[in-house]
Structures are given as C-alpha cells and as structure tokens.
Design an enzyme around this catalytic site. Structure first.
Site, short mmCIF file in Angstrom:
data_model
loop_
_atom_site.label_atom_id
_atom_site.label_comp_id
_atom_site.label_asym_id
_atom_site.label_seq_id
_atom_site.Cartn_x
_atom_site.Cartn_y
_atom_site.Cartn_z
N VAL A 61 -1.09 -39.11 31.66
CA VAL A 61 -0.86 -38.55 32.99
C VAL A 61 -0.95 -37.03 33.02
CG1 VAL A 61 0.52 -40.48 33.81
CG2 VAL A 61 1.65 -38.56 32.67
N TYR A 62 -1.07 -36.38 31.87
CA TYR A 62 -1.21 -34.92 31.88
C TYR A 62 -2.56 -34.55 32.49
CZ TYR A 62 2.75 -34.56 28.57
OH TYR A 62 3.99 -34.64 27.96
N SER A 63 -2.49 -33.97 33.68
CA SER A 63 -3.70 -33.60 34.43
C SER A 63 -4.66 -34.76 34.59
CB SER A 63 -4.41 -32.40 33.77
OG SER A 63 -3.62 -31.23 33.88
N GLY A 64 -4.10 -35.96 34.79
CA GLY A 64 -4.92 -37.14 35.06
C GLY A 64 -5.88 -37.50 33.95
N GLY A 65 -5.47 -37.29 32.69
CA GLY A 65 -6.32 -37.60 31.55
C GLY A 65 -7.11 -36.41 31.03
#
Length: 341
Positions: A61-65
């Site tokens: 989930v960090y910056s959507g992958g």
C-alpha cells in the site's frame, strides 16, 4: 553495523533497516512523507549498503505499489546483497477480494509484490494488520504453503493485539506450520504501549520486534521543542491525524531529557531516541526513514555507541506513563510478574 537474530530464528538482520515509505510520494499520506524517485532511491541504497544496512522494508500500500517498484529498480542486479521485508493485508484497490488475509488475497498480493520488486522471493513477509474475517487456519496454511514454495523465507505480523499474535502462534504450533518470528510494531520514547503486553509475549515466544516510526511519528526529530513555534515545513502538520496522539506536555518532557543527553554526548536528538530503542528487550531491528542523504547519514550514526545506564534511566523516567488496566495492577506484583524492562 550490528546484526541481530530476528526473534527465535537463525536469521540475522541489521540493527537498523531502511523504510521505503518515502518512495514514490503517491497520495495524500505518502506524498507528505516524500517523493523519492529511482535515482535518489538508488543513491540511498548505496549509502545503506556502504554502512552495512542491508534490509529494506516496504508494503504493497505504500504509494499504491510504487514504493515496491522503486525499491526493485534500486536494487536491480544486486538482489543477493539485500534483504527485502514487505507487507500486505490492507485494502489495495476496489476489488472485493483485494483486502485481508484470505488465501485468495495473500497469494495474489505476494505474486504481485514479487513482480514489482523484481525478485522471486521475499526474505520477510508480514501481515500488515489482523483480519478477523478470515479464519486463522486459512491464513497460516496459505503462508506456510508460500514458505514451502520458496516465495517467502520468514513470516511476521504488524499491528496485532497480543491475543491475535498468541492465538496465531498456537495454531501454527498445533499444525506444524511456519510460525511468526517478527512483529513490526509502533514503539518510541513517546509510544511505549508495546512494553505492556507485546514485549512480554515477544520474550516468551521468541518474536523479535521490527520497530516502525521510532521517532514518534516525526515528533522526536529535534524540530519540536517547548516554547518554540513548530517549523513551517514538517510532515507532522500534514499527517498527524494518521498517527497516534501524544500529550504535548509529555512530548516536551521527553524532548527536554533528550536535549540534556545531547549536550552530554554530542549526539543529536534523533540519534539518542534511536539508540534508546536499540537497547530495549526483543528489538531486532529499528526501521529508519529518510527523505534525503543527509537525514539518512544522521540516522545511521545511531549505532556504534550506547547510552549509559544513567542516561537510559533518565529517558525511561521522562517517558513513563501510567499503564492501562490490567497492566498498572500487574506492576504492583513485581515479585512474581517482573517488568520486561
């Protein structure tokens, strides 16, 4: 760099590991943390490896992958030199099964992470949170299969309650499945709740702490002090609502103690706060972050020395709070129920 065993496993990790939450900068939360691109990430990885820091922590989930993708690009052609830690469980997209710790989601999440990271195995895979909707047996049997398939080498959790973790360990033992050896947990001088239940559990069960947000959600950087206005540029102003609340008087009391020790040692406030954590029971590695090279080099200097027992006691006293029940009551029975610290 010091290397420590990860819990009761034979796997050694550096005392400091590097968090990639600043990679990518996509979305409100991660955009306020940083927007490190591939070139800068590669430079930061270079500095880490030169210092002996070889473990890098991320999450889907960090910056959507995007953070995983940037990390994968930064370590390209040197996978054998690094350890990768990543996480999944939180909602990744709008799909009905793109969340949780079900067999469906975990298999997809691991395969997708491997593609983004450009590798065929993850050294440490952690559940980012507890999924009460999925049977623990389903989750653990899936993780065990992924370990046996060689896609994951060690397992951990993050943000679990004590009973979540203890029940999971019992299920693993009952079935002979791979067990959790790591607990990625929030812990700092202004967030010592970990000591009440999770630390004693970690000592008893051999689960090592992987500490996140060791500077108290950016409050222990040395920029916030009693009687001074907060700096105009700080991620705390944009992200405070996402993190744990902290009583301001307690924060100032801790910073006052840190300032006093900084004057004695010549070390910075963040370095002292990190070094205090490195002396706590169960701590296997502390995840540091950095937007740039200067911040990274400062944080790396938290190792190679130790606070004196007197300085540790001073920080303990300044950061102490009354525990919630039943822990405050248990503290009165130290004869047979000693504090882990």
């Amino acid at each position: 760099m010091e290397y420590r065993f990860l819990g009761n496993s034979g796997f050694r990790v550096p005392a400091l590991s590097f968090g990639t939450g600043t990679f990518g900068g996509k979305g409100e939360l991660f955009g306020s943390w940083g927007n490190t691109d591939v070139a800068e990430a590669t430079r930061l990885v270079d500095i880490c490896l030169d210092a002996g820091l070889n473990m890098f922590d991320s999450a889907d989930v960090y910056s959507g992958g995007l953070a995983e993708s940037i990390l994968g690009a930064a370590i390209k052609n040197r996978r054998d030199k690094v350890l990768i830690s990543t996480k999944a469980t939180f909602r990744f997209d709008d799909g009905p099964n793109s969340v949780g710790s079900s067999r469906f989601h975990l298999i997809n999440a691991v395969d997708d992470a491997l593609k983004r990271l450009g590798t065929d195995y993850i050294d440490l895979f952690q559940l980012h949170g507890f999924d009460a909707r999925t049977p623990i047996e389903e989750t653990l049997s899936t993780l065990d299969n992924l370990v046996r398939a060689g896609k994951i080498r060690y397992l951990g959790v993050s943000n679990f309650s004590g009973w979540h973790l203890m029940k999971s360990l019992a299920v693993s033992e009952r079935h002979g499945w791979s067990r959790y050896v790591a607990n990625q947990t929030y812990y700092s001088l202004i967030g010592r709740d970990y000591e009440w239940e999770l630390m004693p559990l970690g000592l008893d069960q051999g689960v090592g702490a992987v500490v996140w947000s060791p500077l108290g959600w950016g409050r222990l950087t040395g920029k916030i002090r009693r009687g001074q206005p907060r700096p105009d540029v700080t991620r705390l102003s944009a992200t405070a609502d996402y993190g744990p609340p902290v009583d301001e008087e307690r924060l100032y009391r801790v910073v006052d103690a840190l300032d006093a020790i900084a004057a004695e040692t010549g070390k910075s406030v963040p370095q002292i706060a990190l070094n205090w954590l490195l002396q706590r029971p169960t701590v296997s590695t502390v995840v540091i972050g950095a937007r740039n090279e200067e911040q990274l080099r400062q944080n790396l200097d938290a190792v190679g020395w130790n606070l004196t027992p007197g300085q540790v006691a001073s920080l303990d006293e300044a950061s102490a709070v009354t525990a919630v029940y039943p822990y405050w009551h248990q503290a009165g029975f130290g004869e047979r129920n000693p504090s882990p610290v």
